[in-house]
Design a protein around this motif. Structure first.
Motif, mmCIF file in Angstrom:
data_model
loop_
_atom_site.group_PDB
_atom_site.id
_atom_site.type_symbol
_atom_site.label_atom_id
_atom_site.label_comp_id
_atom_site.label_asym_id
_atom_site.label_seq_id
_atom_site.Cartn_x
_atom_site.Cartn_y
_atom_site.Cartn_z
ATOM 1 N N ARG A 2 1.169 -0.900 -0.112
ATOM 2 C CA ARG A 2 0.002 0.257 0.226
ATOM 3 C C ARG A 2 0.612 1.100 -0.244
ATOM 4 N NH1 ARG A 2 -0.288 4.324 2.240
ATOM 5 N NH2 ARG A 2 0.961 3.399 3.854
ATOM 6 N N ARG A 3 0.046 2.324 -1.090
ATOM 7 C CA ARG A 3 1.375 3.249 -0.509
ATOM 8 C C ARG A 3 0.057 4.425 -1.101
ATOM 9 N NH1 ARG A 3 5.904 4.082 -4.052
ATOM 10 N NH2 ARG A 3 5.214 5.677 -4.576
ATOM 11 N N SER A 4 0.563 6.754 -0.764
ATOM 12 C CA SER A 4 -0.304 7.002 -0.881
ATOM 13 C C SER A 4 -0.568 7.118 -2.904
ATOM 14 C CB SER A 4 0.204 8.197 0.292
ATOM 15 O OG SER A 4 0.006 7.716 1.154
ATOM 16 N N ARG A 63 11.885 5.560 4.399
ATOM 17 C CA ARG A 63 11.363 4.234 5.925
ATOM 18 C C ARG A 63 12.314 4.110 6.625
ATOM 19 N NH1 ARG A 63 6.910 5.481 3.962
ATOM 20 N NH2 ARG A 63 5.401 4.222 4.390
ATOM 21 N N PHE A 65 -6.904 15.222 -5.851
ATOM 22 C CA PHE A 65 -5.947 14.903 -7.016
ATOM 23 C C PHE A 65 -7.022 14.396 -7.668
ATOM 24 C CE2 PHE A 65 -3.041 13.883 -2.792
ATOM 25 C CZ PHE A 65 -1.586 15.159 -3.975
ATOM 26 N N CYS A 92 -4.932 7.885 -0.688
ATOM 27 C CA CYS A 92 -4.640 8.786 -0.071
ATOM 28 C C CYS A 92 -5.493 8.697 1.501
ATOM 29 C CB CYS A 92 -3.910 9.520 -0.748
ATOM 30 S SG CYS A 92 -2.668 11.012 -0.304
ATOM 31 N N ILE A 93 -4.126 9.131 2.840
ATOM 32 C CA ILE A 93 -4.938 9.880 3.240
ATOM 33 C C ILE A 93 -4.617 11.124 3.338
ATOM 34 C CG2 ILE A 93 -4.805 9.604 6.223
ATOM 35 C CD1 ILE A 93 -4.017 6.485 6.218
ATOM 36 N N MET A 94 -5.458 12.033 3.597
ATOM 37 C CA MET A 94 -5.603 13.378 3.203
ATOM 38 C C MET A 94 -5.952 14.529 4.474
ATOM 39 S SD MET A 94 -6.388 14.037 -0.904
ATOM 40 C CE MET A 94 -4.397 15.151 -0.988
ATOM 41 N N ALA A 95 -4.779 15.103 4.571
ATOM 42 C CA ALA A 95 -4.934 16.647 5.799
ATOM 43 C C ALA A 95 -5.588 17.508 5.237
ATOM 44 C CB ALA A 95 -3.436 16.638 6.293
ATOM 45 N N VAL A 96 -5.210 17.688 3.509
ATOM 46 C CA VAL A 96 -5.808 18.857 3.048
ATOM 47 C C VAL A 96 -7.439 18.580 2.795
ATOM 48 C CG1 VAL A 96 -3.641 19.211 2.244
ATOM 49 C CG2 VAL A 96 -5.224 18.095 0.820
ATOM 50 N N ARG A 153 -1.707 8.755 -6.000
ATOM 51 C CA ARG A 153 -1.958 10.820 -5.915
ATOM 52 C C ARG A 153 -2.053 11.395 -7.659
ATOM 53 N NH1 ARG A 153 2.543 10.425 -2.170
ATOM 54 N NH2 ARG A 153 1.859 11.387 -0.526
ATOM 55 N N MET A 169 -10.028 13.431 10.352
ATOM 56 C CA MET A 169 -9.120 13.063 8.698
ATOM 57 C C MET A 169 -9.852 12.512 7.694
ATOM 58 S SD MET A 169 -6.148 13.106 7.815
ATOM 59 C CE MET A 169 -5.843 14.100 9.185
ATOM 60 N N ARG A 203 9.540 5.372 -1.847
ATOM 61 C CA ARG A 203 8.831 6.162 -0.448
ATOM 62 C C ARG A 203 10.932 5.092 0.465
ATOM 63 N NH1 ARG A 203 4.264 2.865 0.968
ATOM 64 N NH2 ARG A 203 5.827 0.903 0.133
ATOM 65 N N MET A 234 -3.161 19.148 -5.159
ATOM 66 C CA MET A 234 -3.744 18.657 -4.060
ATOM 67 C C MET A 234 -4.962 18.783 -3.204
ATOM 68 S SD MET A 234 -1.300 17.576 -1.360
ATOM 69 C CE MET A 234 -0.853 19.433 -0.665
ATOM 70 N N TYR A 262 0.690 22.397 -7.942
ATOM 71 C CA TYR A 262 0.582 20.842 -7.830
ATOM 72 C C TYR A 262 -0.411 21.033 -6.399
ATOM 73 C CZ TYR A 262 1.814 16.924 -4.933
ATOM 74 O OH TYR A 262 1.259 16.022 -4.302
ATOM 75 N N VAL A 304 9.283 13.468 2.253
ATOM 76 C CA VAL A 304 8.376 13.436 0.938
ATOM 77 C C VAL A 304 8.159 14.369 0.558
ATOM 78 C CG1 VAL A 304 6.462 13.753 2.787
ATOM 79 C CG2 VAL A 304 5.931 11.952 0.822
HETATM 80 C C1 LIG Z 1 -3.081 12.028 9.187
HETATM 81 C C2 LIG Z 1 -1.981 11.874 7.534
HETATM 82 C C3 LIG Z 1 -2.604 13.102 6.964
HETATM 83 C C4 LIG Z 1 -1.617 13.294 5.303
HETATM 84 N N1 LIG Z 1 -2.551 13.598 5.085
HETATM 85 C C5 LIG Z 1 -1.597 14.441 3.363
HETATM 86 C C6 LIG Z 1 -2.172 15.030 2.520
HETATM 87 O O1 LIG Z 1 -2.883 16.210 2.646
HETATM 88 N N2 LIG Z 1 -1.754 15.397 1.189
HETATM 89 C C7 LIG Z 1 -0.680 14.440 0.866
HETATM 90 O O2 LIG Z 1 -0.468 14.241 -0.335
HETATM 91 N N3 LIG Z 1 -0.296 13.402 1.884
HETATM 92 C C8 LIG Z 1 -0.683 13.200 2.903
HETATM 93 N N4 LIG Z 1 -0.428 12.741 3.810
HETATM 94 C C9 LIG Z 1 0.318 11.293 3.139
HETATM 95 C C10 LIG Z 1 2.062 10.631 3.713
HETATM 96 O O3 LIG Z 1 2.233 11.516 2.609
HETATM 97 C C11 LIG Z 1 2.464 9.459 3.429
HETATM 98 O O4 LIG Z 1 1.441 8.530 4.389
HETATM 99 C C12 LIG Z 1 3.515 9.541 3.893
HETATM 100 O O5 LIG Z 1 4.260 10.362 3.201
HETATM 101 C C13 LIG Z 1 3.811 7.621 3.963
HETATM 102 O O6 LIG Z 1 4.514 7.763 2.029
HETATM 103 P P1 LIG Z 1 3.042 6.214 1.796
HETATM 104 O O7 LIG Z 1 1.294 6.577 2.055
HETATM 105 O O8 LIG Z 1 3.116 6.835 0.127
HETATM 106 O O9 LIG Z 1 3.541 4.971 2.198
HETATM 107 C C14 LIG Z 1 -1.248 12.150 4.601
HETATM 108 C C15 LIG Z 1 -0.748 10.435 5.687
HETATM 109 C C16 LIG Z 1 -1.235 10.909 7.364
HETATM 110 C C17 LIG Z 1 -1.058 9.233 7.938
#
Ligand SMILES: Cc1cc2nc3c(=O)[nH]c(=O)nc-3n(C[C@H](O)[C@H](O)[C@H](O)COP(=O)(O)O)c2cc1C
Length: 221
Positions: A10-12, A210, A122, A164-168, A14, A190, A208, A118, A114, A93
């Protein structure tokens, strides 16, 4: 799919295809994710699944706000201060994303494009917003919500979806309250966007980082 493959694979995501996710598939994910653990089985999460015209409206308004210069005002303030080692990872990142998109650090115009993309989430076809009742004062509820969101991401990944978990996505809670009818007495915690990934695009495939296990684990025997 093996659990280990789901967790490490799994990865974010976009960049998404336009295709909507069938509602039956989202329901199947949520039917499975509801088996997530929670403190005392309290299951404090409340989820709002936003798709279709509502999703288009959220994306448009979110982007409009950031382009207008409206300061984000999430219910749970975004943490700004981090210890240096974590700040370095956060900057890392951002650098990986810009490099994948071939955007130079000094190219302010491309960077703000970009950023607008976001805030337009996306262009994903689905947003799942997690909220909790304001009367739940314990921070344990946030742990529980994190657990169900990760399970949603893993289950989605196992079914060929990207997330993608996204705070925005929750930067402007009033937008979500008005479009998704989220009551005032709920804290918007969230959001996670989902859709079919554009598999081979650079933004979805960059390497990525870690830290090594021994950098964050102490073995006490
Ligand atoms: C709580 C939380 C908020 C996040 N918000 C954003 C965001 O607003 N925009 C974004 O591009 N990625 C966001 N991410 C993704 C993180 O950048 C990403 O999980 C981290 O870089 C690790 O990469 P991966 O998920 O690909 O393994 C968020 C992740 C978490 C857990």
């Amino acid at each position: 799919m093996e659990i280990a493959d789901a967790v490490t694979g799994r990865r974010s995501i976009r960049k998404f295809k336009k295709d909507p996710i069938p509602e039956t598939l989202i329901r199947e994910i949520l039917e499975q994710a509801r088996w997530s653990p929670s403190w005392g089985n309290t299951q404090p999460w409340e989820l709002y699944v936003i798709t279709g015209k509502a999703m288009e409206a959220v994306k448009e308004e979110n982007r409009r706000r950031i382009l207008d210069g409206s300061p984000p005002c999430p219910d749970i303030p975004m943490p700004l201060e981090w210890p240096d080692r974590m700040k370095a990872r956060y900057m890392g990142v951002g650098k990986s994303v810009l490099t994948a998109l071939d955007i130079a650090r000094e190219d302010k115009e491309s960077r703000s494009r970009y950023n607008a993309d976001m805030f337009h989430l996306f262009d994903a076809p689905c947003l799942i917003v997690a909220a909790q009742d304001k009367s739940v004062s314990s921070r344990y509820a946030l742990i529980d919500i994190g657990l169900i969101l990760q399970n949603i991401c893993l289950l989605a990944h196992g079914k060929g979806l990207g997330t993608c978990i996204m705070a925005v996505s929750i930067a402007y809670p009033d937008v979500l309250r008005s479009i998704a009818k989220i009551p005032e007495d709920r804290i918007i915690v969230m959001g996670v966007v989902a859709g079919y990934p554009e598999g081979d695009s650079a933004i979805n495939t960059f390497k990525r980082q870690r830290t090594a296990v021994d950098d964050f684990v102490s073995w006490i025997k």
